[in-house]
Write a protein that holds these residues in place. Structure first.
Motif, short mmCIF file in Angstrom:
data_model
loop_
_atom_site.label_atom_id
_atom_site.label_comp_id
_atom_site.label_asym_id
_atom_site.label_seq_id
_atom_site.Cartn_x
_atom_site.Cartn_y
_atom_site.Cartn_z
N ILE A 58 0.76 -1.13 0.05
CA ILE A 58 0.08 0.13 0.00
C ILE A 58 1.06 1.32 0.06
O ILE A 58 1.76 1.48 0.78
CB ILE A 58 -0.90 0.24 1.19
N SER A 59 0.66 2.03 -0.92
CA SER A 59 1.43 3.67 -1.17
C SER A 59 1.23 4.20 0.45
O SER A 59 0.28 4.50 0.84
CB SER A 59 1.07 4.03 -2.11
N ALA A 60 2.34 4.90 0.67
CA ALA A 60 2.32 5.48 2.03
C ALA A 60 1.85 6.91 1.28
O ALA A 60 2.17 7.58 0.32
CB ALA A 60 3.63 5.93 2.45
N LYS A 61 0.96 7.56 2.17
CA LYS A 61 0.42 9.00 1.92
C LYS A 61 0.63 9.99 2.99
O LYS A 61 0.62 9.71 4.07
CB LYS A 61 -1.04 8.74 1.37
N ASP A 62 0.44 11.24 2.41
CA ASP A 62 0.67 12.40 3.45
C ASP A 62 -0.80 12.84 3.92
O ASP A 62 -1.87 11.88 3.79
CB ASP A 62 1.42 13.58 2.83
N ALA A 63 -0.82 13.76 4.80
CA ALA A 63 -2.19 13.97 5.44
C ALA A 63 -3.28 14.34 4.23
O ALA A 63 -4.41 14.48 4.58
CB ALA A 63 -1.99 15.19 6.32
N GLN A 96 0.02 7.97 6.26
CA GLN A 96 -0.88 6.97 6.26
C GLN A 96 -0.63 5.60 5.81
O GLN A 96 0.08 5.60 4.55
CB GLN A 96 -2.17 7.57 5.15
N GLY A 97 -0.78 4.58 6.58
CA GLY A 97 -0.22 3.20 6.31
C GLY A 97 -1.23 2.14 5.98
O GLY A 97 -2.49 2.50 5.48
N LEU A 98 -0.99 1.12 6.49
CA LEU A 98 -2.10 -0.04 6.22
C LEU A 98 -3.15 0.45 6.71
O LEU A 98 -3.41 0.67 7.93
CB LEU A 98 -1.47 -1.13 6.68
N GLU A 154 0.57 10.48 -2.35
CA GLU A 154 1.57 9.52 -2.35
C GLU A 154 2.86 9.98 -2.01
O GLU A 154 3.24 11.16 -2.61
CB GLU A 154 1.72 8.54 -3.85
N LEU A 155 3.77 9.14 -1.30
CA LEU A 155 5.01 9.89 -0.94
C LEU A 155 6.21 8.97 -1.63
O LEU A 155 5.98 7.85 -1.88
CB LEU A 155 5.08 9.41 0.85
N PHE A 156 7.09 9.88 -2.33
CA PHE A 156 8.15 9.30 -2.95
C PHE A 156 9.31 9.54 -2.32
O PHE A 156 9.80 10.55 -1.50
CB PHE A 156 8.20 9.81 -4.34
N GLU A 157 10.21 8.41 -2.24
CA GLU A 157 11.55 8.28 -1.37
C GLU A 157 12.54 9.48 -1.52
O GLU A 157 12.84 10.13 -0.52
CB GLU A 157 12.41 6.93 -1.59
#
Length: 214
Positions: free
Chosen positions: A86-91, A114-116, A95-98
């Motif tokens: 699941i892609s990590a997301k901000d508030a 935002q996680g699982l 999507e967050l990119f490394e």
């Protein structure tokens, strides 16, 4: 005087009620009474089956409503997600990119994403500026408060009931019974930060072989 008596009796008999045949009335009423009695005790088979189905269905819904939360209580929180993660997301849900994420964060940073299952999960930047290969679910294992990271104390400190966790999420002070939940951190070909379910044993439990939720 005799003829007068006869005439009086005759006139009186003209106003007397007609005799009733008791046997005839009984035979006429009896079939109706029996029919009513039969109808009182007769229950249609289809109606009986329908009532049984309604009763069983109602019981199943009630039991199911009680059983589902009970079963979910024993499932590890934050589990789920497909094989790709699941892609990590901000508030804001982006999507967050490394590469972009690490460019904005300093070593030692602990920020939420935002996680699982949408749970708030910490992304940890290591001392060398790279991303830790696991994330920590921010939900306290005591009563579910979101646990903030305290940089001056170098640990997670729950404001609700005083539970404290080490930088790895291990419990250092109760009443929390379990460490913070783990999630794998992966990076896909596009550089997206992904969360994936942690199913291995917990590296924080000093070799007891237990997964993090036990």
């Amino acid at each position: 005087p005799a003829p007068d008596n006869v005439q009086q009796r005759t006139s009186s008999a003209a106003f007397a009620p007609a005799p009733v045949n008791v046997q005839q009335r009984t035979s006429a009423v009896a079939p109706v009474s029996m029919s009513a009695a039969d109808g009182e005790f007769y229950i249609d088979a289809n109606r009986r089956n329908l009532m049984n189905l309604i009763l069983v269905g109602s019981a199943a819904v009630t039991i199911g409503g009680l059983a589902v939360p009970y079963v979910l209580f024993f499932l590890p929180p934050g589990s789920g997600g497909g094989d790709g993660g699941i892609s990590a997301k901000d508030a804001l849900g982006n999507e967050l990119f490394e590469k972009a994420y690490l460019a904005e964060k300093k070593p030692g940073d602990h920020s939420l994403a935002q996680g699982l299952k949408g749970d708030a999960t910490y992304l940890i930047v290591k001392a060398d500026g790279t991303l830790e290969n696991y994330g920590l679910n921010a939900v306290c294992t005591h009563l579910g408060c979101v646990v903030p990271w305290s940089a001056p104390n170098n640990k997670f400190m729950c404001p609700c009931h005083g539970s404290q966790y080490a930088p790895t999420g291990a419990v250092v002070r109760g009443p929390a019974p379990l460490p913070l939940a783990l999630a794998h951190i992966e990076i896909d070909d596009a550089g997206t930060i992904l969360f994936n379910t942690w199913t291995e044993t917990d590296f924080r439990t000093e070799g007891d072989g237990k997964p993090w939720w036990m």
